[in-house]
Write a protein that holds these residues in place. Structure first.
Motif, mmCIF file in Angstrom:
data_model
loop_
_atom_site.group_PDB
_atom_site.id
_atom_site.type_symbol
_atom_site.label_atom_id
_atom_site.label_comp_id
_atom_site.label_asym_id
_atom_site.label_seq_id
_atom_site.Cartn_x
_atom_site.Cartn_y
_atom_site.Cartn_z
ATOM 1 N N ARG A 68 -37.161 39.585 -31.778
ATOM 2 C CA ARG A 68 -38.548 39.084 -31.722
ATOM 3 C C ARG A 68 -39.453 39.855 -32.688
ATOM 4 N N GLU A 69 -39.156 41.144 -32.850
ATOM 5 C CA GLU A 69 -39.957 41.980 -33.761
ATOM 6 C C GLU A 69 -39.748 41.571 -35.214
ATOM 7 N N GLN A 70 -38.493 41.210 -35.536
ATOM 8 C CA GLN A 70 -38.110 41.056 -36.946
ATOM 9 C C GLN A 70 -38.128 39.615 -37.452
ATOM 10 N N ALA A 71 -37.918 38.657 -36.552
ATOM 11 C CA ALA A 71 -37.592 37.300 -37.019
ATOM 12 C C ALA A 71 -38.791 36.361 -37.018
ATOM 13 N N ASP A 72 -38.836 35.502 -38.047
ATOM 14 C CA ASP A 72 -39.740 34.345 -37.990
ATOM 15 C C ASP A 72 -39.021 33.194 -37.299
ATOM 16 N N VAL A 73 -37.709 33.104 -37.572
ATOM 17 C CA VAL A 73 -36.920 31.997 -37.021
ATOM 18 C C VAL A 73 -35.642 32.553 -36.410
ATOM 19 N N PHE A 74 -35.325 32.068 -35.224
ATOM 20 C CA PHE A 74 -34.028 32.368 -34.604
ATOM 21 C C PHE A 74 -33.273 31.048 -34.587
ATOM 22 N N LEU A 75 -32.219 30.987 -35.387
ATOM 23 C CA LEU A 75 -31.503 29.728 -35.562
ATOM 24 C C LEU A 75 -30.230 29.742 -34.717
ATOM 25 N N CYS A 76 -30.116 28.773 -33.812
ATOM 26 C CA CYS A 76 -28.944 28.708 -32.925
ATOM 27 C C CYS A 76 -28.031 27.599 -33.402
ATOM 28 N N LEU A 77 -26.774 27.950 -33.684
ATOM 29 C CA LEU A 77 -25.782 26.942 -34.046
ATOM 30 C C LEU A 77 -24.861 26.736 -32.858
ATOM 31 N N GLY A 78 -24.737 25.495 -32.406
ATOM 32 C CA GLY A 78 -23.850 25.214 -31.281
ATOM 33 C C GLY A 78 -24.015 23.762 -30.880
ATOM 34 N N GLY A 80 -23.122 20.701 -27.560
ATOM 35 C CA GLY A 80 -22.751 20.488 -26.152
ATOM 36 C C GLY A 80 -23.224 21.652 -25.300
ATOM 37 N N GLY A 81 -22.312 22.184 -24.499
ATOM 38 C CA GLY A 81 -22.659 23.293 -23.620
ATOM 39 C C GLY A 81 -23.065 24.539 -24.376
ATOM 40 N N SER A 82 -22.814 24.579 -25.681
ATOM 41 C CA SER A 82 -23.156 25.770 -26.456
ATOM 42 C C SER A 82 -24.580 25.727 -26.998
ATOM 43 N N TYR A 83 -25.363 24.693 -26.627
ATOM 44 C CA TYR A 83 -26.797 24.745 -26.995
ATOM 45 C C TYR A 83 -27.712 24.030 -26.008
ATOM 46 N N LEU A 84 -27.183 23.063 -25.234
ATOM 47 C CA LEU A 84 -28.092 22.231 -24.424
ATOM 48 C C LEU A 84 -28.860 23.020 -23.365
ATOM 49 N N GLY A 85 -28.196 24.003 -22.757
ATOM 50 C CA GLY A 85 -28.858 24.774 -21.698
ATOM 51 C C GLY A 85 -29.974 25.628 -22.263
ATOM 52 N N ALA A 86 -29.693 26.299 -23.393
ATOM 53 C CA ALA A 86 -30.728 27.134 -24.015
ATOM 54 C C ALA A 86 -31.910 26.270 -24.409
ATOM 55 N N ARG A 87 -31.633 25.149 -25.054
ATOM 56 C CA ARG A 87 -32.734 24.290 -25.502
ATOM 57 C C ARG A 87 -33.558 23.799 -24.320
ATOM 58 N N ALA A 88 -32.857 23.435 -23.236
ATOM 59 C CA ALA A 88 -33.547 22.896 -22.058
ATOM 60 C C ALA A 88 -34.516 23.917 -21.472
ATOM 61 N N VAL A 89 -34.034 25.143 -21.293
ATOM 62 C CA VAL A 89 -34.877 26.162 -20.649
ATOM 63 C C VAL A 89 -36.036 26.551 -21.573
ATOM 64 N N LYS A 137 -17.337 28.587 -28.041
ATOM 65 C CA LYS A 137 -16.311 29.248 -27.234
ATOM 66 C C LYS A 137 -14.961 29.164 -27.933
ATOM 67 N N SER A 138 -14.627 27.961 -28.412
ATOM 68 C CA SER A 138 -13.323 27.785 -29.055
ATOM 69 C C SER A 138 -13.304 28.412 -30.445
ATOM 70 N N GLY A 139 -14.457 28.415 -31.094
ATOM 71 C CA GLY A 139 -14.516 28.907 -32.479
ATOM 72 C C GLY A 139 -13.959 27.905 -33.462
ATOM 73 N N THR A 140 -13.740 26.675 -33.029
ATOM 74 C CA THR A 140 -13.152 25.677 -33.933
ATOM 75 C C THR A 140 -13.959 24.375 -33.971
ATOM 76 N N THR A 141 -15.073 24.310 -33.285
ATOM 77 C CA THR A 141 -15.804 23.038 -33.206
ATOM 78 C C THR A 141 -16.392 22.686 -34.580
ATOM 79 N N LEU A 142 -16.039 21.500 -35.076
ATOM 80 C CA LEU A 142 -16.345 21.150 -36.464
ATOM 81 C C LEU A 142 -17.845 21.222 -36.759
ATOM 82 N N GLU A 143 -18.643 20.598 -35.918
ATOM 83 C CA GLU A 143 -20.091 20.533 -36.188
ATOM 84 C C GLU A 143 -20.673 21.943 -36.365
ATOM 85 N N THR A 144 -20.330 22.814 -35.436
ATOM 86 C CA THR A 144 -20.899 24.166 -35.437
ATOM 87 C C THR A 144 -20.332 24.999 -36.583
#
Ligand code: PA5
Length: 424
Positions: A68-78, A80-89, A137-144
């Protein structure tokens, strides 16, 4: 903290249905609590609440504070379950307009294959201080992983300390992403192997971005902890009632469940819920199709169908009991718009009345309706809500006779896509 009002929907059942389902409900609850149901090896999402790891919460908070101190943008790549919960909250608990937020802008990518989105994103990021969290989680998801393939060199070309700014959340023991993190020395966070993607919002997957957004993750987490305890009690159990109602209606031929919100900030919870229920139940030719609507906006598009279309849908409202800072309708000194009768009343009250009117009209139109009430829109209440849905979907899957924790069907499109892409 959270209550479930299903009384209006009972009119769509036979009087004995509710009692008749009870032994099966109890059996499903027992399977969940005693780890004897299908997929019991994937119950880590309950275990982590039963033995809270406060040190992890502190460490995530400390990392988030630095970012929070350093960043203008925090970019989350993920995806399905690797982004929907964070985005929702984050959507639910942070200001709708960014200039009001004293925190980095949280952006998401790696959740589709749009090249134009990525190009526009790179342009937007230029000149900004960026931190990147790649979650898979898998480390192989094409989109991410494809988005990471673009973003990683971009970060390295701009930030001499890129290996500190790129944070990896993945399986602690396997996968290409883990190998990359080891090779390049990126800070790592673990997704417990016994927690599936759509159940991972209360692990580092969701908690790190949520903490960076300035949300109190301890309060969120402990809201879930308290609800986990409460819902482990068979006598006082809104999650069991929710699972029972939707199952009984499903058995009576209803095919689709709408999760309806009257607060735009809850739309992301709808998207998270949709994945949770869609992937957990939609298998072996079974399951209610989960869809979400945002009212009153969608009353002007889908409202006609809900009121009078095919009678195969049930509707669950997700509502907030108490909302602070009422906005009052002003008295403009005339009645040219015909709205003087609303002067002095709050938007919150009008929105609540819109809900009451909608619920009544839809029930009269033949839609079984029920309502989940959150006490406040707070981290604690949202933690309770997340756990409520995860518990309910597990019970619901067991009632249906499926494994709620796998997703064999999502592999089919991947096989075809990889074949067409020429993957060896
Ligand atoms: O719930 C799930 O398991 C999925 O939605 C996954 O989260 C999604 O496919 C992303 O998988 P991964 O985290 O392996 O990239």
């Amino acid at each position: 903290m959270l209550r479930y009002d299903y009384a209006p929907a009972l009119a769509f059942l036979e009087p004995h249905d509710w009692e008749a389902i009870h032994p099966r409900l109890e059996a499903a609850q027992k399977m969940l609590l005693e780890h004897t149901g299908p997929g019991h090896e994937m119950l880590g999402w309950r275990e982590l609440l039963r033995k809270p790891d406060d040190a992890l919460l502190e460490m995530l908070d400390a990392t988030a504070a630095e970012i929070r101190e350093q960043a203008d943008v925090f970019l989350c790549l993920g995806i399905g379950g690797s982004y929907l919960g964070a985005r929702a909250v984050i959507e639910a608990l942070t200001p709708s307009f960014r200039h009001l937020a004293p925190t980095p802008e949280i952006l998401f990518a790696g959740h589709h294959l749009s090249g134009s989105y990525l190009k526009a994103l790179l342009n937007y990021l230029e000149g900004k201080s960026v931190y990147l969290n790649v979650v898979s989680k898998s480390g192989t998801t094409l989109e991410t992983m494809l988005a990471f393939r673009v973003l990683r060199p971009w970060m390295e070309a701009r930030f001499p300390d890129a290996s500190r700014r790129i944070l990896v959340t993945t399986d602690p023991a396997h996968g290409r992403l883990l190998e990359m993190a080891r090779t390049y020395g990126y800070p790592r966070f673990a997704i417990p192997p016994n927690v599936g993607g759509r159940f991972s919002v209360l692990t580092a997957v969701g908690l790190l971005p949520i903490a960076v957004a300035g949300v109190d993750i301890r309060s969120l987490f402990y809201g879930a902890v308290e609800t986990c305890e409460r819902l482990s009690n068979p006598l006082d159990n809104p999650a069991l009632n929710y699972a029972a109602l939707r199952y009984l209606l499903y058995e009576r031929g209803y095919a689709l469940e709408l999760l309806a919100v009257f607060e735009p900030r809850l739309s992301g919870i709808g998207a998270w819920w949709q994945q949770l229920f869609g992937e957990s139940e939609g298998k072996q030719g079974k399951g209610l199709y989960p869809d979400t609507v945002q009212y009153s906006t969608d009353l002007h598009s889908l409202g006609q169908y809900v009121q009078e279309g095919r009678r195969h849908l049930i509707e669950t409202f997700l509502m907030v009991e108490r909302e602070p800072d009422p906005l009052l309708v002003p008295d403009t000194g005339d009645d040219l718009d015909g709205l003087a009768y609303l002067s002095g009343r709050s938007f919150q009250e009008i929105n609540r009345i819109a809900y009451e009117g909608t619920r009544k009209a839809h029930a009269e139109g033949g839609v079984p309706v029920s309502t989940i009430w959150l006490e406040h829109l707070s981290p604690n209440a949202l933690g309770a809500c997340l756990y409520f849905f995860m518990h309910a979907v597990a019970i619901s899957g067991y009632l249906l006779g499926v494994n709620p924790f796998d997703q064999p069907g999502v592999e089919a499109y991947k096989r075809e896509m990889y074949r067409l892409l020429g993957h060896a």
